[in-house]
Scaffold this active site. Structure first.
Site, short mmCIF file in Angstrom:
data_model
loop_
_atom_site.label_atom_id
_atom_site.label_comp_id
_atom_site.label_asym_id
_atom_site.label_seq_id
_atom_site.Cartn_x
_atom_site.Cartn_y
_atom_site.Cartn_z
N SER A 183 0.81 -1.22 0.00
CA SER A 183 0.00 0.00 0.00
C SER A 183 0.84 1.27 0.00
O SER A 183 0.54 2.22 -0.70
CB SER A 183 -0.93 0.02 1.22
OG SER A 183 -1.67 -1.17 1.30
N GLU B 113 4.00 -0.99 14.59
CA GLU B 113 4.52 0.32 14.21
C GLU B 113 5.47 0.90 15.25
O GLU B 113 6.47 1.54 14.93
CB GLU B 113 3.36 1.30 13.97
CG GLU B 113 2.42 0.89 12.82
CD GLU B 113 1.40 -0.19 13.19
OE1 GLU B 113 1.29 -0.53 14.41
OE2 GLU B 113 0.71 -0.71 12.29
C1 LIG Z 1 -2.54 -0.63 13.68
C2 LIG Z 1 -2.82 -1.08 12.29
N1 LIG Z 1 -1.78 -1.29 11.44
C3 LIG Z 1 -2.02 -1.66 10.17
C4 LIG Z 1 -3.30 -1.85 9.72
C5 LIG Z 1 -3.57 -2.20 8.26
N2 LIG Z 1 -4.11 -3.55 8.12
C6 LIG Z 1 -5.43 -3.77 7.96
S1 LIG Z 1 -5.81 -5.38 7.91
C7 LIG Z 1 -4.19 -5.84 8.08
C8 LIG Z 1 -3.81 -7.28 8.13
C9 LIG Z 1 -4.53 -7.98 9.24
O1 LIG Z 1 -4.27 -9.33 9.26
P1 LIG Z 1 -5.06 -10.28 10.23
O2 LIG Z 1 -5.10 -9.68 11.60
O3 LIG Z 1 -4.47 -11.62 10.11
O4 LIG Z 1 -6.56 -10.21 9.68
P2 LIG Z 1 -7.32 -11.23 8.70
O5 LIG Z 1 -6.33 -12.18 8.11
O6 LIG Z 1 -8.30 -11.96 9.57
O7 LIG Z 1 -8.01 -10.40 7.68
C10 LIG Z 1 -3.38 -4.70 8.17
C11 LIG Z 1 -1.92 -4.72 8.32
C12 LIG Z 1 -4.34 -1.61 10.63
N3 LIG Z 1 -5.63 -1.74 10.28
N4 LIG Z 1 -4.08 -1.25 11.91
#
Ligand SMILES: Cc1ncc(C[n+]2csc(CCOP(=O)(O)OP(=O)(O)O)c2C)c(N)n1
Ligand SMILES: [Mg+2]
Lengths: 311, 272
Positions: free
Chosen positions: A35, A56
């Protein structure tokens, strides 16, 4: 004439790739490399790309440790999630003046349908309060690329906000004019000046065009560097135009409008209006819908100028 | 109480809603919605004490979707139980809509926690569990976490604190689908033995297959144990479960199907 459209985050990604030849440059990711566009660097220079997982706070201080050992770290995530590491940035990066370069992509309400949790509208304000930190918010991919490349020569930390979605490219052929700390004049006029940053620079230019049809000529400035502010330029246009509108996809509190008014109030007070998000959170919507909902698009900027001229 | 076959049919309908929402918006997060949905269906269908007619009933159980990007899954089950109407689902990611991009309590009835920033929900769940205890209530707090999400340090601050405070009424369900935003978890941040980590922090741990309805029901039963430790169900799941080309495919973490893919998904989900 067809206007080229591009996203500033792509300018960031291109710059990292070009900086890769410098062996001291390292890239830090927090699961958003696709992204923020650091993914291109990762592909080319996997050894110098460090995945910090979704963490982060850790990423920022890993950057500090690398910087203190002579590396030049570029760490990116969404603008909003950089904010989670604010205290790390304050105490671990800014205070010891370590040259960690943070990039927050998907900034502002322009990021759109992800909704309010993803729309950072306070990042410029908070990073601006930190001593030693340079704060950038470029308006197109060309200037983002050039400014990002200039950061390696800065021996101090920085925060750069980029945007997710495309906007008009303004600097094709004008690359030489871009320098950290120097605002750029895009249009000249004596009736008022619009000082804008990011996505709202092109909106400001549109507003200026609209006003010109009514016989109102305004100066438009791209203030890509929020800190250090180009005070000489602000003073110049304040003296020349006497009326100033600031415009940013950010809270009206503490960002570009804050910086410009803080400077002018002590040095050359003139009537001002600040276009920005009026102390509220955003919501889900397309980029354009957000700019209209929150009163940030060209017609609102033009109206602010008219009001200033009539007051 | 619904039978397993009935729950499975609700899950199928919810999967259709999820794909519809993401397709209509041409944006959003199908993968993590499809991996969590069987668990949400069982939780809402058999366990959660909530009242769609009075979504802000003070003594309700709390459900916190900490991985708030997987909102289509939550909207699908909220529609099933009448917290929102079927037509509200078309407001996903639309200006002014109940179904904001990430679940938001301000906009949508039945949502207890405004999410979107990962790593925050467990702390909120801990606060909810503490409040229940202070109120002398038996109500429970359930928190759904993602396996990428638990890389956030704040999750472990809460994991430690919940044990210190002996919050047996705090329950986590961990959606272990092995994928996060950019890639497989093992590429981004290897977490090695996840159950062992939670055990070491002092939690009651049970591992289940997150797509096997009878195992899910057993798991929810396990959460009702009444000792003083917080509980976690570690659910082995498949990201994108139920739509062949989304299954175990990192590209469908946050991408919408095109027309052709949509048609195929509908066929696979039993829509004529
Ligand atoms: C603090 C934070 N950092 C980054 C993100 C961006 N982000 C959204 S979803 C995601 C991946 C999440 O993976 P997971 O927890 O395994 O969710 P799932 O596989 O169930 O969709 C990221 C990095 C965020 N929403 N919040
Ligand atoms: Mg996952």
């Amino acid at each position: 004439m067809m206007v080229r459209m591009a996203a500033t985050r792509d300018g960031y990604g291109d710059a990292l790739l070009e900086l890769g030849g410098n062996q001291r440059v390292v890239v830090l990711e927090a699961d958003l490399g696709k992204s923020t566009k650091s993914l291109h660097f990762r592909k080319q220079f996997p050894q110098r790309t460090i995945s910090c997982g979704i963490g982060e706070q850790n990423m920022f201080l890993v950057g500090a440790g690398l910087a203190a050992s002579g590396y030049i770290p570029f760490a990116s995530t969404f603008a909003i999630f950089t904010e989670r590491g604010f205290e790390q940035m304050r105490n671990g990066i800014a205070r010891p003046n370590l040259a960690v370069h943070v990039c927050g992509s998907h900034g502002g309400t322009h990021t759109g349908t992800d909704g309010s949790s993803a729309q950072s509208i306070e990042d410029l304000a908070i990073y601006r309060t930190l001593p030693n930190v340079t704060v950038l918010h470029p308006c197109d991919d060309v200037s983002t690329k050039i400014l990002t490349k200039q950061l390696v020569h800065l021996n101090s930390p920085s925060y750069t906000r980029t945007a997710r979605n495309k906007s008009p490219v303004l600097y094709d052929g004008r690359e030489d004019e871009i320098e950290i700390g120097k605002g750029v004049i895009h249009r000249d006029g004596n009736d008022a000046a619009i000082i804008a940053c990011g996505i709202l620079v092109s909106e400001a230019l549109q507003a200026a065009q609209e006003l010109s049809l009514e016989g109102i000529e305004v100066t438009v400035i791209d203030m890509h560097t929020i800190k250090p502010l180009d005070e000489a330029l602000v003073l110049d246009v304040a003296k020349k135009c006497g009326k100033i509108v600031t415009a940013e996809d950010h809270s009206i509190i503490g960002g570009l409008g804050g910086a410009v008014s803080e400077y002018l109030i002590e040095n050359y007070p003139v009537p001002m209006k600040r276009i920005g998000v009026a102390d509220r959170f955003g919501e889900s919507g397309e980029s354009e819908e957000m700019l209209n909902l929150l009163g940030l698009s060209a017609p609102f900027i033009a109206e602010a100028v008219r009001k200033l001229l009539n007051s | 109480m619904s039978s397993i076959a009935e729950l499975e049919e609700v899950a199928r309908k919810c999967r259709v809603r999820i794909v519809d929402m993401v397709y209509n918006a041409q944006a959003g997060h199908p993968g993590g919605s499809l991996s969590e949905i069987d668990i949400l269906v069982a939780l809402y269908g058999t366990t959660l004490r909530v009242d769609p007619k009075n979504p802000s009933w003070e003594d309700r159980d709390r459900f916190i979707l900490s991985k708030g990007h997987a909102s289509p899954g939550m909207y699908a089950i909220l529609a099933e139980h009448g917290f929102i109407q079927e037509h509200d689902l078309t407001s996903y990611r639309v200006l002014g809509g109940k179904c904001q991009g990430h679940v938001d309590a301000k906009w949508c009835p039945g949502v207890d926690f405004s999410a979107g920033s990962l790593g925050m929900g467990l702390s909120f769940g801990m606060g909810s569990a503490l409040a229940a205890r202070l109120d002398g209530s038996q109500r429970q707090a359930y928190v759904m976490l993602g396996d990428g999400e638990i890389q956030e340090g704040s999750v472990w601050e809460a994991a430690m604190a919940a044990v210190h405070h002996e919050l047996g009424n705090l329950n986590v369900i961990l959606d272990c689908n092995g994928i996060q935003n950019d890639d497989f978890c093992d590429e981004q941040m290897r977490m090695f033995d996840i159950p062992k980590k939670w055990e070491a922090f002092g939690w009651n741990v049970k591992i289940i297959d997150g797509h096997n309805m009878s195992e899910i029901l057993e798991g929810l039963e396990f959460l009702k144990n009444s000792n003083q430790k917080p509980n976690i169900l570690i659910a082995r799941t498949v990201k994108g479960k139920g739509v062949s080309y989304m299954e175990n495919n990192p590209s469908f973490h946050g991408a919408a199907p095109n027309d052709e893919q949509y048609a195929l998904a509908m066929k696979e989900l039993g829509v004529a």
